[in-house]
Write a protein that holds these residues in place. Structure first.
Motif, PDB file in Angstrom:
ATOM      1  N   ARG A  17      -0.803  -1.496   9.427  1.00 34.75           N
ATOM      2  CA  ARG A  17       0.216  -1.640   8.376  1.00 34.75           C
ATOM      3  C   ARG A  17       1.608  -1.476   8.975  1.00 34.75           C
ATOM      4  NH1 ARG A  17      -1.087   2.748   4.000  1.00 34.75           N
ATOM      5  NH2 ARG A  17      -1.529   4.002   5.851  1.00 34.75           N
ATOM      6  N   SER A  26       0.839  -1.196   0.000  1.00 33.60           N
ATOM      7  CA  SER A  26       0.000   0.000   0.000  1.00 33.60           C
ATOM      8  C   SER A  26       0.874   1.247   0.000  1.00 33.60           C
ATOM      9  CB  SER A  26      -0.935   0.006   1.212  1.00 33.60           C
ATOM     10  OG  SER A  26      -0.228   0.276   2.420  1.00 33.60           O
ATOM     11  N   ILE A  33      -2.448  -0.876  -3.404  1.00 35.29           N
ATOM     12  CA  ILE A  33      -3.521  -0.020  -2.903  1.00 35.29           C
ATOM     13  C   ILE A  33      -2.954   1.392  -2.872  1.00 35.29           C
ATOM     14  CG2 ILE A  33      -5.166   0.439  -1.055  1.00 35.29           C
ATOM     15  CD1 ILE A  33      -4.777  -2.386  -0.068  1.00 35.29           C
ATOM     16  N   SER A  71      -7.115   5.331   4.085  1.00 36.90           N
ATOM     17  CA  SER A  71      -6.090   5.227   5.126  1.00 36.90           C
ATOM     18  C   SER A  71      -5.997   6.563   5.850  1.00 36.90           C
ATOM     19  CB  SER A  71      -4.725   4.842   4.542  1.00 36.90           C
ATOM     20  OG  SER A  71      -4.191   5.892   3.760  1.00 36.90           O
ATOM     21  N   TYR A 123      -7.391   1.739   6.796  1.00 30.17           N
ATOM     22  CA  TYR A 123      -6.041   1.318   7.155  1.00 30.17           C
ATOM     23  C   TYR A 123      -5.388   2.374   8.044  1.00 30.17           C
ATOM     24  CZ  TYR A 123      -6.255  -2.373   3.623  1.00 30.17           C
ATOM     25  OH  TYR A 123      -6.601  -3.490   2.896  1.00 30.17           O
TER      26      TYR A 123
END
Length: 244
Positions: free
Chosen positions: A189, A52, A76, A147, A170
């Motif tokens: 993450r 990501s 992502i 995120s 996220y």
């Protein structure tokens, strides 16, 4: 509930594309050389790894996507919508093409606030709603993944995301655990920066005990951030400048 190992990057640059995304000292510490990134992607290229990328720098299109696709991977791409089409950031056309090529286009708020959790609840809602709406206009379908900018997660940040239709959020917490809050998935993450050696990268991916250590360190850092408040980021910028 356990999830895949989600790696958090920002920008990746090379000789042809030496600048991408935010150019502040704090952002540049997360900018990787393409040779390093290529080695990381090829070293661990499996279904249990998710790649990501935050902010929306143009390297998502010029450098990162080609490397991922070469290794049969998709990314992502979390985009702060205010910066679309500005210097060193993705254009609308590039975002649309990345979406068509199978990468996931997602929100990283609209303005990328320094500390989004310190905004009023209505301001947080507007950050998510504006970004989501603009990205959906570009890709032509619903955007339900986001995120948290700067890692500044809070109950209000999660609740506001859920209110505007985000289904998966996220964070920057180094964990593989998935929790459900306000009806949406909240997923952690593991940060990769330019200082992340291959030794530590290997440990992030392969060593569960090391990942637990990272999570404990993260929680200690949260206490420091809480103590310093808004002074934390000023202190961090000063340290980074002294380090050169």
């Amino acid at each position: 509930m356990e999830y895949k190992i989600v790696l958090m990057y920002h920008d990746v640059v090379n000789e042809l594309h030496p600048k991408s995304g935010f150019q502040k000292v704090g952002a540049l510490q997360y900018t990787l050389n393409s040779r390093v990134f290529f080695e990381q992607v090829t070293r661990f290229n499996g279904d249990y790894i998710v790649f990501s990328f935050d902010d929306g720098g143009e390297s998502f299109y010029t450098v990162i996507a080609p490397i991922l696709e070469h290794n049969n991977q998709k990314g992502i791409f979390f985009i702060s919508s205010k910066y679309i089409g500005t210097e060193y950031f993705l254009t609308k056309e590039q975002i649309k093409e990345l979406d068509k090529r199978g990468h996931l286009i997602a929100s990283h708020s609209h303005t990328h606030p320094l500390i989004i959790s310190e905004l009023s609840y209505n301001e947080i809602v507007n950050e998510w709603k504006t970004s989501k709406t603009l990205l959906e206009e570009i890709v032509g379908h619903e955007v339900t993944v986001a995120s948290v900018p700067g890692g500044a997660v809070s109950k209000d940040v999660i609740k506001a995301a859920a209110e505007v239709g985000i289904k998966t959020l996220y964070t920057s917490e180094p964990t593989t655990e998935v929790r459900i809050e306000y009806g949406i998935e909240v997923i952690g993450r593991f940060t990769v920066s330019k200082d992340t050696t291959m030794e530590f990268f290997d440990k992030i991916v392969s060593d569960k005990n090391y990942r637990v250590q990272l999570q404990k360190r993260y929680k200690r850092l949260l206490l420091v951030k809480k103590f310093l408040g808004s002074n934390y980021n000023r202190f961090k910028q000063l340290v980074l400048k002294l380090r050169g």
